[in-house]
Design a protein around this motif. Structure first.
Motif, short mmCIF file in Angstrom:
data_model
loop_
_atom_site.label_atom_id
_atom_site.label_comp_id
_atom_site.label_asym_id
_atom_site.label_seq_id
_atom_site.Cartn_x
_atom_site.Cartn_y
_atom_site.Cartn_z
N ILE B 150 3.34 0.28 -9.11
CA ILE B 150 2.82 -0.68 -8.00
C ILE B 150 3.74 -0.84 -6.96
CG2 ILE B 150 1.55 -2.67 -7.67
CD1 ILE B 150 0.63 -2.63 -10.38
N LYS B 154 3.61 0.36 -2.90
CA LYS B 154 3.57 -0.46 -1.78
C LYS B 154 4.98 0.00 -0.92
CE LYS B 154 3.12 -4.28 -4.10
NZ LYS B 154 3.07 -5.76 -4.35
N GLY B 189 -4.35 -2.47 5.12
CA GLY B 189 -3.96 -3.63 4.47
C GLY B 189 -5.18 -3.75 3.13
N PHE B 192 -4.36 -1.22 0.42
CA PHE B 192 -3.35 -1.50 -0.54
C PHE B 192 -3.87 -2.56 -1.38
CE2 PHE B 192 0.72 0.26 0.16
CZ PHE B 192 0.81 0.51 1.59
N LEU B 193 -4.42 -3.60 -0.92
CA LEU B 193 -4.96 -4.68 -1.78
C LEU B 193 -5.85 -4.04 -2.78
CD1 LEU B 193 -5.80 -7.89 0.26
CD2 LEU B 193 -4.36 -7.49 -1.55
N SER B 196 -3.80 -2.21 -5.34
CA SER B 196 -2.84 -2.64 -5.85
C SER B 196 -3.48 -3.83 -6.95
CB SER B 196 -1.45 -3.03 -5.33
OG SER B 196 -2.06 -3.94 -4.41
N ALA B 200 -2.78 -4.32 -11.14
CA ALA B 200 -1.88 -5.17 -11.60
C ALA B 200 -2.45 -5.99 -12.86
CB ALA B 200 -1.38 -6.14 -10.40
N ARG B 204 -1.57 -6.17 -16.64
CA ARG B 204 -1.45 -7.44 -17.64
C ARG B 204 -2.44 -7.33 -18.96
NH1 ARG B 204 1.93 -10.22 -14.36
NH2 ARG B 204 1.44 -8.37 -13.46
N GLU C 61 -1.14 -13.82 -2.98
CA GLU C 61 -1.72 -12.47 -3.57
C GLU C 61 -1.83 -11.48 -2.18
OE1 GLU C 61 -1.73 -11.57 -6.16
OE2 GLU C 61 -1.48 -13.33 -7.39
N LEU C 62 -2.05 -12.19 -0.97
CA LEU C 62 -2.38 -11.26 0.32
C LEU C 62 -1.04 -10.66 0.36
CD1 LEU C 62 -4.74 -10.91 1.82
CD2 LEU C 62 -3.73 -12.40 3.66
N ARG C 64 1.69 -10.34 -1.28
CA ARG C 64 2.28 -9.72 -2.58
C ARG C 64 1.57 -8.38 -2.68
NH1 ARG C 64 4.37 -12.38 -7.66
NH2 ARG C 64 2.48 -11.69 -8.30
N GLY C 65 0.32 -8.32 -2.13
CA GLY C 65 -0.52 -7.17 -2.46
C GLY C 65 -0.38 -6.20 -1.50
N THR C 66 -0.02 -6.49 -0.37
CA THR C 66 -0.05 -5.56 0.89
C THR C 66 1.46 -5.07 1.01
OG1 THR C 66 -0.14 -7.23 2.42
CG2 THR C 66 -2.06 -6.07 2.05
N SER C 67 1.66 -4.14 1.74
CA SER C 67 3.07 -3.70 2.00
C SER C 67 4.06 -4.39 3.04
CB SER C 67 3.10 -2.33 2.13
OG SER C 67 4.42 -1.73 2.47
N THR C 248 0.84 -8.95 -8.33
CA THR C 248 0.65 -7.45 -8.05
C THR C 248 2.38 -6.78 -7.86
OG1 THR C 248 0.73 -8.14 -5.64
CG2 THR C 248 -1.35 -7.60 -6.88
#
Lengths: 229, 212, 265
Positions: B150, B154, B189, B192-193, B196, B200, B204, C61-62, C64-67, C248
């Protein structure tokens, strides 16, 4: 520290009058600056059952671990059926044996651990057949037959296809005993076999050990407190 | 300020780049790094000290220096390779250094008793590894591998440095062409969200399931 | 061979002049912002009222979850259009790095607060301490020592992260190295850059390690808890997922929320 055992002193179990199963000769074991075993000499005769009792740190587990080559001898010799285990005398000198030679002799000894140490990713049957198939090169069918016989001996044949995580502590320890027995050892070592068990499960393991003893197996048991056998 | 029609127009472009480039690189590099990482981990454990130390230094050096620089040097030094190939190789090697640490943790977390039981059964070292240690170690390490994949995902925009037309490159280009970046960047964006975050969460769950 | 080393020397001297300043500026600014963001978000996530926790969680989360690159471009290209306010390359880089790594840092902070033994929290409640006192005098000093390993790892990752600032036209080490390549060749240019990055990472990591070792002594925390925190940070860096987290990234650099077998104050 154990007292000397006189071979053949247990009624009903005659010593073959010859070579003792296990012989510790002038064994010394040091951990750093602490000497745990200091010139230890003792024999275990065939069919003898020896229990090592003592406070923590007195070296009883070390004796088993040396026998199982889990620890390295600082000095002295260990003999199994008269054959050297890790060190031999050659031309009057103490010589360390190669690991292949050590493995040959060590195969005659089986060990059961306090923490069972079953392989969690293998079934009960696979746990027991792994070593015979890999080390003694037994074909699968034969290994499984022996495994099932061992499981019957420890009274849990129906668990053959379960995973260790699905068994109770007492059952796991009995599988561990079966696993060690499947290699057809001449001597069985037990390192506090019931210390990690809940009280109600201790009896089933002790029963198995008693049956083993009655069948004439040479046994060395390390224990916290005196219990039968 | 916000042009919804532009937003819709970017979707196929970026999703296309996402599927054709970003996902492909992530998957291929993940496989490469998972395999290499295991090689490093076993090598570091089993090699004698004089060989293991330089290997450890090289791996640490790679791990502590930036990925874009690695991409650039391999790209320029081996300009017969396509940029995507360079990307897969560099990502693979770079992340293998992280995965080696994960494998190490996975192997170390196997209780000493397993090794001792194998010795007590006279299993030789190679069999002990194959039958007892590795199955457990890989199982322990799997969630980490997933998490690193993951992270790698990114980091794929770093491919901009070597002109690979991945998703964010396309987004920037689209934004420049249409004089408005917000729609394209938002889509990027979101992609990606969307990719990922659920993965994730899945990792878990996988970790809980894999614990014995 | 000798030529390689002389080229390497040239590279190092040039890079040390030009690119290094930009890289260090981005790193220093990013690091400071990262800590601020991490503390604010982490405390909000852990201690805030319900609605604040949700907001903080979403922000974390925003980011960490996007690049990082997406965030960088957003700040560089989108914010000026919407607000008419142009941050310029350096501040864009600092803000993007600070927010992105700060989000990961928030998890470190939150995990450390979790790892402070329950008895500590309960005692402060029993003594009716107001929140600020509780945090300042009892909880934070203990959590701080547990946070350091996680931040250590993040700092090293931040050093590497600065390499992207070239994308917003900041002339950093990577950028300069690519320029130099035409003069001195590929390998000297980039190996020179890598060496400098490596040295920076080592220096930063060493400073953090010294802080790690000194922190517990002043606070009376046991060696065990510190070793646990370091071990868990290493494990987290190794990508081990932690149970509490729904994050993430691998860098779920959370010391796992287990209570160290802990002593009360």
């Amino acid at each position: 520290m154990p007292t000397d055992q006189t071979p053949g002193s247990i009624p009903g179990h005659e010593n073959n009058g010859g070579v003792p199963r296990i012989q510790f000769e002038d064994v010394v074991k040091r951990f750093g600056s602490t000497t745990v075993l200091d010139n230890l000499n003792f024999n275990v005769g065939r069919g003898e059952r020896v229990t090592l009792i003592g406070p923590s740190g007195s070296g009883k587990t070390t004796i088993l671990r040396l026998l199982m080559t889990l620890e390295h001898l600082t000095d002295g010799y260990i003999w199994v059926d008269g054959d050297p285990l890790t060190h031999a005398r050659q031309d009057g000198k103490r010589v360390e044996l190669k690991s292949k030679q050590v493995a040959q002799v060590r195969k005659r000894i089986g060990m059961v651990f306090q923490q069972f140490n079953l392989f969690p990713h293998l079934t009960v049957l696979e746990n027991i057949t792994l070593a015979p198939r890999e080390v003694r090169r037994m074909p699968k069918k034969e290994a499984e037959e022996i495994a099932m016989r061992m499981l019957e001996r420890v009274k849990i044949p129906e668990q053959a296809h379960k995973y260790p995580g699905q068994l109770s502590g007492g059952q796991q320890q009995r599988v561990a005993i079966a696993r060690a027995l499947a290699m057809q050892p001449k001597v069985m070592l037990f390192d506090e076999p019931t210390s990690a068990l809940d009280p109600e499960m201790i009896k089933e393991v002790l029963d198995v050990m008693e049956e083993l003893a009655d069948s004439g197996m040479t046994m060395i048991v390390v224990s916290h407190a005196p219990r039968r056998p | 300020m916000w042009d919804t029609s532009l937003f819709i127009e970017t979707l196929p472009v970026l999703i296309g780049a996402f599927l054709k480039i970003t996902l492909v690189v992530t998957v291929l590099s993940s496989i490469l790094s998972a395999l290499l990482g295991l090689v490093w981990a076993i090598a570091l454990r089993e090699l004698p000290a004089w060989a293991a130390a330089p290997l450890r230094f090289v791996l640490d050096f790679i791990r502590m220096t930036p990925l874009p620089v690695h991409l650039l040097v391999i790209y320029y030094a081996f300009n017969n390779l396509s940029p995507m190939t360079v990307g897969v190789l560099v990502f693979g090697v770079h992340y293998s250094t992280y995965m080696a640490e994960s494998y190490r943790a996975g192997i170390d977390s196997i209780r000493k008793g397993q090794w001792e039981a194998a010795t007590a059964l006279s299993l030789p070292a190679s069999r002990t590894w194959r039958a007892v240690i590795l199955p457990q170690a890989i199982r322990n390490t799997l969630p980490s591998l997933g998490n690193w994949a993951i992270a790698m995902f990114k980091d794929t925009p770093f491919l901009i440095f070597i002109s690979v037309p991945e998703m964010v490159t396309e987004a920037r280009q689209f934004g420049g062409q249409h004089f408005s970046y917000v729609e394209a960047m938002t889509v990027a964006g979101l992609l990606f969200l969307v990719a990922s975050y659920p993965t994730a969460v899945l990792m878990r769950k996988l970790e809980k399931k894999l614990a014995y | 061979m000798a030529e390689f080393f002389s080229d390497l020397g040239t590279v190092l001297l040039r890079l040390l002049g030009d690119g290094l300043t930009a890289t260090l500026a981005a790193f220093a600014g990013g690091a400071v912002l990262m800590v601020i963001v991490a503390v604010l978000l982490g405390v909000a996530e852990h201690q805030g009222p319900g609605w604040l926790q949700v907001i903080a969680r979403v922000i974390v989360e925003l980011f960490r979850g996007t690049s990082l690159v997406v965030q960088l471009f957003f700040i560089f290209y989108v914010i000026p259009t919407f607000t008419g306010f142009d941050l310029g390359s350096t501040w864009t880089a600092i803000v993007a790095l600070g927010l992105n790594y700060g989000a990961y840092g928030a998890e470190v902070v939150r995990g450390s607060l979790n790892a402070v033994p329950a008895g500590q929290w309960e005692t402060t409640t029993a003594l009716s301490m107001p929140w600020l006192t509780k945090m300042r005098r009892v909880i934070w000093p203990q959590a701080w020592a547990l946070m350091l390993p996680g931040f250590n790892n993040l700092m090293v990752m931040l050093v590497k992260g600065t390499a992207v600032v070239g994308l917003v036209l900041l002339a950093d080490l990577t950028f300069e190295a690519e320029q130099l390549r035409r003069q001195v060749g590929t390998w000297p240019a980039f190996i020179g850059a890598m060496l400098i990055y490596y040295v920076i990472a080592l220096v930063v990591s060493t400073i953090m390690r010294i802080m790690e070792r000194r922190a517990p002594r002043r606070l009376g925390l046991g060696d065990f808890e510190i070793a646990q925190a370091r071990k868990q940070a290493d494990e987290a860096l190794a990508g081990a997922a932690t149970p509490l987290d729904t994050g993430t990234g691998p860098a779920d650099l959370v010391p796992a929320p287990r209570r160290p077998g802990g002593g009360d104050a």
